[in-house]
Every structure is written in structure tokens, then in C-alpha cells.
Design a protein around this motif. Structure first.
Motif, PDB file in Angstrom:
ATOM      1  N   ILE A 124       0.835  -1.203   0.000  1.00  0.00           N
ATOM      2  CA  ILE A 124       0.000   0.000   0.000  1.00  0.00           C
ATOM      3  C   ILE A 124       0.869   1.253   0.000  1.00  0.00           C
ATOM      4  O   ILE A 124       0.604   2.192  -0.736  1.00  0.00           O
ATOM      5  CB  ILE A 124      -0.961   0.002   1.211  1.00  0.00           C
ATOM      6  N   SER A 125       1.935   1.270   0.803  1.00  0.00           N
ATOM      7  CA  SER A 125       2.781   2.464   0.872  1.00  0.00           C
ATOM      8  C   SER A 125       3.526   2.702  -0.432  1.00  0.00           C
ATOM      9  O   SER A 125       3.758   3.833  -0.821  1.00  0.00           O
ATOM     10  CB  SER A 125       3.756   2.373   2.041  1.00  0.00           C
ATOM     11  N   GLU A 126       3.886   1.646  -1.151  1.00  0.00           N
ATOM     12  CA  GLU A 126       4.535   1.815  -2.455  1.00  0.00           C
ATOM     13  C   GLU A 126       3.558   2.420  -3.459  1.00  0.00           C
ATOM     14  O   GLU A 126       3.921   3.274  -4.253  1.00  0.00           O
ATOM     15  CB  GLU A 126       5.059   0.482  -2.972  1.00  0.00           C
ATOM     16  N   GLU A 127       2.318   1.960  -3.429  1.00  0.00           N
ATOM     17  CA  GLU A 127       1.321   2.458  -4.355  1.00  0.00           C
ATOM     18  C   GLU A 127       0.906   3.885  -4.029  1.00  0.00           C
ATOM     19  O   GLU A 127       0.554   4.643  -4.911  1.00  0.00           O
ATOM     20  CB  GLU A 127       0.093   1.547  -4.330  1.00  0.00           C
ATOM     21  N   ALA A 128       0.942   4.271  -2.778  1.00  0.00           N
ATOM     22  CA  ALA A 128       0.464   5.576  -2.357  1.00  0.00           C
ATOM     23  C   ALA A 128       1.400   6.708  -2.753  1.00  0.00           C
ATOM     24  O   ALA A 128       1.017   7.853  -2.717  1.00  0.00           O
ATOM     25  CB  ALA A 128       0.255   5.592  -0.854  1.00  0.00           C
ATOM     26  N   GLN A 129       2.617   6.410  -3.133  1.00  0.00           N
ATOM     27  CA  GLN A 129       3.565   7.456  -3.442  1.00  0.00           C
ATOM     28  C   GLN A 129       3.581   7.785  -4.930  1.00  0.00           C
ATOM     29  O   GLN A 129       4.613   7.877  -5.557  1.00  0.00           O
ATOM     30  CB  GLN A 129       4.939   7.086  -2.924  1.00  0.00           C
ATOM     31  N   THR A 130       2.413   7.972  -5.487  1.00  0.00           N
ATOM     32  CA  THR A 130       2.273   8.497  -6.836  1.00  0.00           C
ATOM     33  C   THR A 130       1.434   9.755  -6.737  1.00  0.00           C
ATOM     34  O   THR A 130       0.578   9.884  -5.872  1.00  0.00           O
ATOM     35  CB  THR A 130       1.596   7.492  -7.786  1.00  0.00           C
ATOM     36  N   CYS A 131       1.675  10.677  -7.637  1.00  0.00           N
ATOM     37  CA  CYS A 131       0.968  11.955  -7.611  1.00  0.00           C
ATOM     38  C   CYS A 131      -0.504  11.742  -7.972  1.00  0.00           C
ATOM     39  O   CYS A 131      -0.803  11.176  -9.027  1.00  0.00           O
ATOM     40  CB  CYS A 131       1.614  12.929  -8.595  1.00  0.00           C
ATOM     41  N   TYR A 186       7.481  10.281  -9.609  1.00  0.00           N
ATOM     42  CA  TYR A 186       8.579  11.126  -9.161  1.00  0.00           C
ATOM     43  C   TYR A 186       8.092  12.078  -8.072  1.00  0.00           C
ATOM     44  O   TYR A 186       7.951  13.281  -8.279  1.00  0.00           O
ATOM     45  CB  TYR A 186       9.189  11.895 -10.335  1.00  0.00           C
ATOM     46  N   VAL A 187       7.809  11.506  -6.907  1.00  0.00           N
ATOM     47  CA  VAL A 187       7.377  12.288  -5.755  1.00  0.00           C
ATOM     48  C   VAL A 187       8.329  12.021  -4.593  1.00  0.00           C
ATOM     49  O   VAL A 187       8.797  10.902  -4.405  1.00  0.00           O
ATOM     50  CB  VAL A 187       5.924  11.958  -5.342  1.00  0.00           C
ATOM     51  N   THR A 247       1.747  13.694   9.546  1.00  0.00           N
ATOM     52  CA  THR A 247       1.646  13.140   8.198  1.00  0.00           C
ATOM     53  C   THR A 247       2.903  13.506   7.430  1.00  0.00           C
ATOM     54  O   THR A 247       3.693  14.336   7.860  1.00  0.00           O
ATOM     55  CB  THR A 247       0.424  13.695   7.431  1.00  0.00           C
ATOM     56  N   THR A 248       3.080  12.901   6.278  1.00  0.00           N
ATOM     57  CA  THR A 248       4.188  13.237   5.397  1.00  0.00           C
ATOM     58  C   THR A 248       3.631  13.978   4.196  1.00  0.00           C
ATOM     59  O   THR A 248       2.710  13.485   3.538  1.00  0.00           O
ATOM     60  CB  THR A 248       4.928  11.970   4.933  1.00  0.00           C
ATOM     61  N   VAL A 249       4.172  15.160   3.925  1.00  0.00           N
ATOM     62  CA  VAL A 249       3.748  15.948   2.774  1.00  0.00           C
ATOM     63  C   VAL A 249       4.701  15.630   1.625  1.00  0.00           C
ATOM     64  O   VAL A 249       5.919  15.725   1.760  1.00  0.00           O
ATOM     65  CB  VAL A 249       3.757  17.460   3.080  1.00  0.00           C
ATOM     66  N   TYR A 250       4.137  15.221   0.480  1.00  0.00           N
ATOM     67  CA  TYR A 250       4.916  14.892  -0.704  1.00  0.00           C
ATOM     68  C   TYR A 250       4.746  15.970  -1.757  1.00  0.00           C
ATOM     69  O   TYR A 250       3.716  16.651  -1.803  1.00  0.00           O
ATOM     70  CB  TYR A 250       4.455  13.552  -1.295  1.00  0.00           C
ATOM     71  N   LYS A 251       5.749  16.122  -2.617  1.00  0.00           N
ATOM     72  CA  LYS A 251       5.679  17.072  -3.722  1.00  0.00           C
ATOM     73  C   LYS A 251       6.066  16.351  -5.004  1.00  0.00           C
ATOM     74  O   LYS A 251       7.086  15.672  -5.065  1.00  0.00           O
ATOM     75  CB  LYS A 251       6.602  18.255  -3.487  1.00  0.00           C
ATOM     76  N   CYS A 303       4.743  17.915 -11.830  1.00  0.00           N
ATOM     77  CA  CYS A 303       3.731  18.984 -11.921  1.00  0.00           C
ATOM     78  C   CYS A 303       3.766  19.960 -10.755  1.00  0.00           C
ATOM     79  O   CYS A 303       3.072  20.971 -10.776  1.00  0.00           O
ATOM     80  CB  CYS A 303       2.334  18.389 -12.079  1.00  0.00           C
ATOM     81  N   GLY A 304       4.524  19.645  -9.690  1.00  0.00           N
ATOM     82  CA  GLY A 304       4.639  20.548  -8.546  1.00  0.00           C
ATOM     83  C   GLY A 304       3.508  20.437  -7.536  1.00  0.00           C
ATOM     84  O   GLY A 304       3.466  21.183  -6.571  1.00  0.00           O
ATOM     85  N   HIS A 305       2.599  19.478  -7.734  1.00  0.00           N
ATOM     86  CA  HIS A 305       1.469  19.297  -6.820  1.00  0.00           C
ATOM     87  C   HIS A 305       1.952  18.762  -5.478  1.00  0.00           C
ATOM     88  O   HIS A 305       2.767  17.857  -5.420  1.00  0.00           O
ATOM     89  CB  HIS A 305       0.462  18.324  -7.458  1.00  0.00           C
ATOM     90  N   SER A 306       1.444  19.338  -4.370  1.00  0.00           N
ATOM     91  CA  SER A 306       1.754  18.863  -3.021  1.00  0.00           C
ATOM     92  C   SER A 306       0.556  18.094  -2.482  1.00  0.00           C
ATOM     93  O   SER A 306      -0.586  18.495  -2.690  1.00  0.00           O
ATOM     94  CB  SER A 306       2.058  20.028  -2.089  1.00  0.00           C
ATOM     95  N   PHE A 307       0.830  17.009  -1.784  1.00  0.00           N
ATOM     96  CA  PHE A 307      -0.230  16.202  -1.172  1.00  0.00           C
ATOM     97  C   PHE A 307       0.349  15.489   0.036  1.00  0.00           C
ATOM     98  O   PHE A 307       1.557  15.420   0.212  1.00  0.00           O
ATOM     99  CB  PHE A 307      -0.824  15.202  -2.179  1.00  0.00           C
ATOM    100  N   PHE A 308      -0.523  14.990   0.894  1.00  0.00           N
ATOM    101  CA  PHE A 308      -0.054  14.292   2.082  1.00  0.00           C
ATOM    102  C   PHE A 308      -0.563  12.862   2.098  1.00  0.00           C
ATOM    103  O   PHE A 308      -1.573  12.542   1.494  1.00  0.00           O
ATOM    104  CB  PHE A 308      -0.447  15.037   3.372  1.00  0.00           C
TER     105      PHE A 308
END
Length: 121
Positions: A75-82, A89-90, A107-111, A115-120
Motif C-alpha cells: 500500500i505504501s509503495e502504491e500511495a507514493q504516486t501523484c 517522481y514524488v 503526516t508526510t507531505v509529498y511534492k 507537476c509541482g502538486h503537493s499532497f499528504f
């Protein structure tokens, strides 16, 4: 004299904790679910949950815990996509503003580097 409790899994969401609790119950292992992690505002309970078992039950619980860990890794591998563009590449965002650190505490905030989109997550 009571048996010592040891943590079997930490930093779980409520849904993960209940699912693991039920899986352990099916194999005859009694677990204790407790809050842990940074406190939630304004109530002060932990944001996450942990499961504690008696030491004597660890051997019986091991196959269930290993299966749970493998599912969590997938699940954690799949969750690290924009979620915006689907890029892989996040990376965790560095140098967050103070207010973002407060809002996204625990939480962990990813960028996304595309595209520069930020998400957690």
C-alpha cells in the motif's frame, strides 16, 4: 502475575488497528488497542493506534503480523504516486512553512517533481 504486554504494531489508522485486531482474534490471540503518536487537537488522544500483545502470544501472532506488514508495504509503495498527474517522481517535501507543519502534523507531505502538486499521505 500478569504477562508483560509488548507492542506488535504501531502507528496504525483506526481501520488498520481494528482489521489487525480482528485477524488476531481469529487465530486466538487477544490484543489491546491503544492510542499513540502525536496528540490530536483539541482532545489530546493520539492520532494513531498500536496493538499490544502478551509475550506468550507473539509466536502464534507472527504469521498474521507478517501478512499485515507485507500488505502495508504494498500500500505504501502504491500511495507514493501523484494524485494529480500520476507521476512516480514524488519525494517528501522539505522546508515546509511553519503553518503547514502545524496543519499536517503527523503526516508526510509529498511534492510531485513533474507537476509541482503537493499532497499528504
Amino acid at each position: 502475575m500478569s504477562e508483560r504486554l509488548v507492542p506488535a504494531a504501531k502507528y496504525l489508522t483506526y481501520t488498520e488497528a481494528i482489521g489487525l485486531y480482528n485477524a488476531l482474534t481469529q487465530v486466538g490471540v487477544v490484543a489491546l488497542v491503544k492510542t499513540c503518536g502525536p496528540p490530536s487537537l483539541p482532545f489530546g488522544d493520539g492520532l494513531y493506534y498500536q496493538l499490544q500483545l502478551q509475550q506468550k502470544d507473539l509466536e502464534t501472532a507472527q504469521p498474521v503480523l507478517e501478512e499485515f506488514s507485507q500488505k502495508q508495504a504494498q500500500i505504501s509503495e502504491e500511495a507514493q504516486t501523484c494524485p494529480h498527474c500520476g507521476s512516480v517522481y514524488v519525494w517528501p517535501e522539505r522546508d515546509l512553512a511553519w503553518w503547514k507543519k502545524l496543519v499536517y502534523a503527523g503526516t508526510t507531505v509529498y511534492k510531485c517533481q513533474d507537476c509541482g502538486h503537493s499532497f499528504f499521505a
